[in-house]
Design an enzyme around this catalytic site. Structure first.
Site, PDB file in Angstrom:
ATOM      1  N   ASN A  12     112.744 -79.524  57.702  1.00  0.00           N
ATOM      2  CA  ASN A  12     112.099 -78.453  56.955  1.00  0.00           C
ATOM      3  C   ASN A  12     113.211 -77.673  56.257  1.00  0.00           C
ATOM      4  O   ASN A  12     113.891 -76.855  56.871  1.00  0.00           O
ATOM      5  CB  ASN A  12     111.320 -77.562  57.936  1.00  0.00           C
ATOM      6  CG  ASN A  12     110.573 -76.457  57.234  1.00  0.00           C
ATOM      7  OD1 ASN A  12     110.760 -76.226  56.043  1.00  0.00           O
ATOM      8  ND2 ASN A  12     109.714 -75.767  57.975  1.00  0.00           N
TER       9      ASN A  12
ATOM     10  N   ARG B 228     108.991 -81.655  55.203  1.00  0.00           N
ATOM     11  CA  ARG B 228     107.961 -80.709  54.803  1.00  0.00           C
ATOM     12  C   ARG B 228     108.193 -80.379  53.327  1.00  0.00           C
ATOM     13  O   ARG B 228     109.287 -79.975  52.943  1.00  0.00           O
ATOM     14  CB  ARG B 228     108.063 -79.433  55.634  1.00  0.00           C
ATOM     15  CG  ARG B 228     107.117 -78.383  55.151  1.00  0.00           C
ATOM     16  CD  ARG B 228     107.260 -77.111  55.946  1.00  0.00           C
ATOM     17  NE  ARG B 228     106.274 -76.153  55.521  1.00  0.00           N
ATOM     18  CZ  ARG B 228     106.530 -74.868  55.299  1.00  0.00           C
ATOM     19  NH1 ARG B 228     107.742 -74.392  55.477  1.00  0.00           N
ATOM     20  NH2 ARG B 228     105.575 -74.067  54.919  1.00  0.00           N
TER      21      ARG B 228
ATOM     22  N   HIS C 261     100.079 -73.882  54.382  1.00  0.00           N
ATOM     23  CA  HIS C 261      99.980 -74.069  55.843  1.00  0.00           C
ATOM     24  C   HIS C 261      99.067 -75.252  56.180  1.00  0.00           C
ATOM     25  O   HIS C 261      98.477 -75.301  57.254  1.00  0.00           O
ATOM     26  CB  HIS C 261      99.379 -72.817  56.539  1.00  0.00           C
ATOM     27  CG  HIS C 261     100.234 -71.601  56.517  1.00  0.00           C
ATOM     28  ND1 HIS C 261      99.702 -70.345  56.389  1.00  0.00           N
ATOM     29  CD2 HIS C 261     101.572 -71.446  56.614  1.00  0.00           C
ATOM     30  CE1 HIS C 261     100.681 -69.442  56.405  1.00  0.00           C
ATOM     31  NE2 HIS C 261     101.823 -70.085  56.542  1.00  0.00           N
TER      32      HIS C 261
ATOM     33  N   ARG D  25     103.692 -59.803  52.908  1.00  0.00           N
ATOM     34  CA  ARG D  25     102.910 -60.019  51.675  1.00  0.00           C
ATOM     35  C   ARG D  25     101.622 -59.209  51.713  1.00  0.00           C
ATOM     36  O   ARG D  25     100.988 -59.094  52.772  1.00  0.00           O
ATOM     37  CB  ARG D  25     102.556 -61.503  51.513  1.00  0.00           C
ATOM     38  CG  ARG D  25     103.737 -62.406  51.320  1.00  0.00           C
ATOM     39  CD  ARG D  25     103.283 -63.805  50.929  1.00  0.00           C
ATOM     40  NE  ARG D  25     104.378 -64.745  51.070  1.00  0.00           N
ATOM     41  CZ  ARG D  25     104.400 -65.746  51.957  1.00  0.00           C
ATOM     42  NH1 ARG D  25     103.369 -65.949  52.768  1.00  0.00           N
ATOM     43  NH2 ARG D  25     105.428 -66.551  52.017  1.00  0.00           N
TER      44      ARG D  25
ATOM     45  N   GLU E 129     103.532 -77.830  63.700  1.00  0.00           N
ATOM     46  CA  GLU E 129     103.675 -78.451  62.380  1.00  0.00           C
ATOM     47  C   GLU E 129     104.656 -79.623  62.405  1.00  0.00           C
ATOM     48  O   GLU E 129     104.459 -80.611  61.707  1.00  0.00           O
ATOM     49  CB  GLU E 129     104.100 -77.395  61.353  1.00  0.00           C
ATOM     50  CG  GLU E 129     102.961 -76.411  61.090  1.00  0.00           C
ATOM     51  CD  GLU E 129     103.377 -75.176  60.311  1.00  0.00           C
ATOM     52  OE1 GLU E 129     103.271 -75.191  59.088  1.00  0.00           O
ATOM     53  OE2 GLU E 129     103.807 -74.191  60.940  1.00  0.00           O
TER      54      GLU E 129
END
Ligand code: AMP
Length: 403
Positions: free
Chosen positions: A11, A94, A183, A244, A387
């Site tokens: 990743n 990823r 996601h 965010r 993940e």
């Protein structure tokens, strides 16, 4: 020789590389680590060999991703798990944005790289770093399959009614503006795991997945397929997140520019990095926010209330989108650990069949578990996301066949 069964998951962020090496015979982890602050004087590599439990740390400048991956390869070699091992089947990467083009994990070739590059305008922060990671890994092991697993892929099943913004489609198409969602590997994994927890096949259940980490997103998963998700063209839309803002009237941006005199760059930074929980109360860690609330801090309490209000709205919206809901699943840092968030998000939704059992909700654990009362119409679950395992599983499924 027996087939190779190991998958390295990478990743690659703009200044970091996270990695895990898994053995897909039993999905066990052989090694894991993180390189941080690449390009700075204070870079750091932390590597753990899961077999021996050994952890090694190195500090000092690591100039770029190439140097970072070489350092990772060196650490893996020291544990007898080097990238040159014949047991390595593939490297799974990823990749944040796959646009509409990539609906499945994909073996990387030059054309795939070009297409990921073409998506940079819609993912300027993420895709360049992901590409660097792939190119570097390819240079190290040109003979090995490299697989790109896209954060957006799970959401490509969304109907046009959910994926389109209500703007002129010609303008939207020209600039590839639509709701992509992110996601995706987490939503895919957690919705499947939730079905398993209920003893059902994913095709038999409708699940609302709430991925609540520092970034946060919700999705409506109908019989194993995503039909709506809260993030949009970028990860900025939707829930209140750590830093965010999530949803806001787009006119806020015009207002900040025209009346507030802010540049686009400043507004971008404000909404992505200085908003959400952090913008509201100065903290983006839910543990700290809960601690402050316990001490009577009003800013923290209001930030928590705004966070929960938005979350509740999305649960209600996705209930309506799905019509019938079998389970609501909480995952990621906040979803897996913050019992007060889970409780507050479902309080008042009893008429929808949604509730948490206070005792079950309070139990801490690392496995998937049900937290709804025994007789509940809708199951409420905590399902730890994974993940890396999902990327490794998808990668291995793709290349395992060819080995
Ligand atoms: P993630 O992005 O999934 O790694 O989630 C990171 C976030 O999870 C942190 O910023 C915290 O807000 C939250 N978190 C992690 N551990 C806990 C905990 N024990 N209780 C509440 N929130 C937590």
């Amino acid at each position: 020789m027996s087939n190779p069964t190991r998958v390295l998951v990478l990743n690659s962020g703009s200044s970091s590389v996270k990695y895990q090496l898994l053995d897909m015979r039993d999905s066990s982890r052989l090694a894991a680590g993180l390189v941080e602050r690449i390009g700075e004087q204070t870079s750091r590599l932390r590597h753990t060999c899961l077999g021996t439990g050994d952890t090694r740390e190195h500090s000092g400048p690591i100039a770029d991703h190439d140097a970072a991956l070489k350092a990772v390869a060196g650490e893996l070699s020291r544990d007898g798990l080097g990238l040159d091992s014949p047991e390595l089947a593939a490297i799974g990467h990823r990749v944040v944005h796959g646009g509409l083009f990539f609906t499945q994990p994909t073996v990387v070739d030059d054309e795939v790289l070009t297409e990921i590059e073409r998506l940079i305008p819609v993912a300027p922060l993420h895709n360049p770093a992901n590409l660097t990671g792939i190119r570097t890994a390819r240079a190290l092991r040109p003979d090995l399959p490299q697989v790109a697993v896209f954060d957006t892929a799970f959401h490509t099943t969304m109907p046009e009614s959910a994926a389109r913004y209500a703007i002129d489609p010609r303008i939207a198409d020209r600039h590839r503006i639509r709701r992509y969602g992110f996601h995706g590997t987490s939503h895919a994994y957690v919705s499947r795991e939730t079905a398993r927890l209920l003893g059902k096949d994913p095709s038999e259940v409708n699940v609302i997945v709430l991925h609540l980490g520092n970034g946060a997103s919700a999705s409506a998963v109908e019989k194993g397929r995503c039909v709506d998700t809260s993030m949009g063209l970028t990860p900025l839309e939707g829930l209140v997140m750590g830093t965010r803002s999530g949803d806001l009237d787009p006119a806020v941006i015009f207002h900040l520019a025209r009346v507030g005199g802010m540049s686009m760059e400043e507004i971008d930074t404000l909404l992505n990095k200085r908003s959400g929980l952090f913008g509201l109360c100065g903290d983006n860690d839910m543990r700290e926010i809960r601690r402050r609330i316990d001490e009577g801090d009003e800013d923290a309490a209001l930030a928590f209330d705004i966070y929960i209000h938005r979350l509740k709205k999305y649960i209600g919206a996705y209930y309506a989108v799905l019509g019938t809901v079998d389970a609501v699943a909480f995952t990621a840092g906040v979803g897996e650990n913050a019992a007060p968030v889970r409780e507050a998000a479902l309080t008042g939704l009893e008429s929808l069949g949604l509730a948490v059992d206070p005792e079950r909700n309070a139990v801490r654990g690392d496995g998937s578990r049900l937290i709804s009362p025994e007789s509940a119409r809708v199951a409420v679950a905590v399902v730890p996301t994974d993940e890396e395992l999902e990327i490794a599983t998808q990668t291995y499924a793709l290349v395992g066949k060819h080995n």
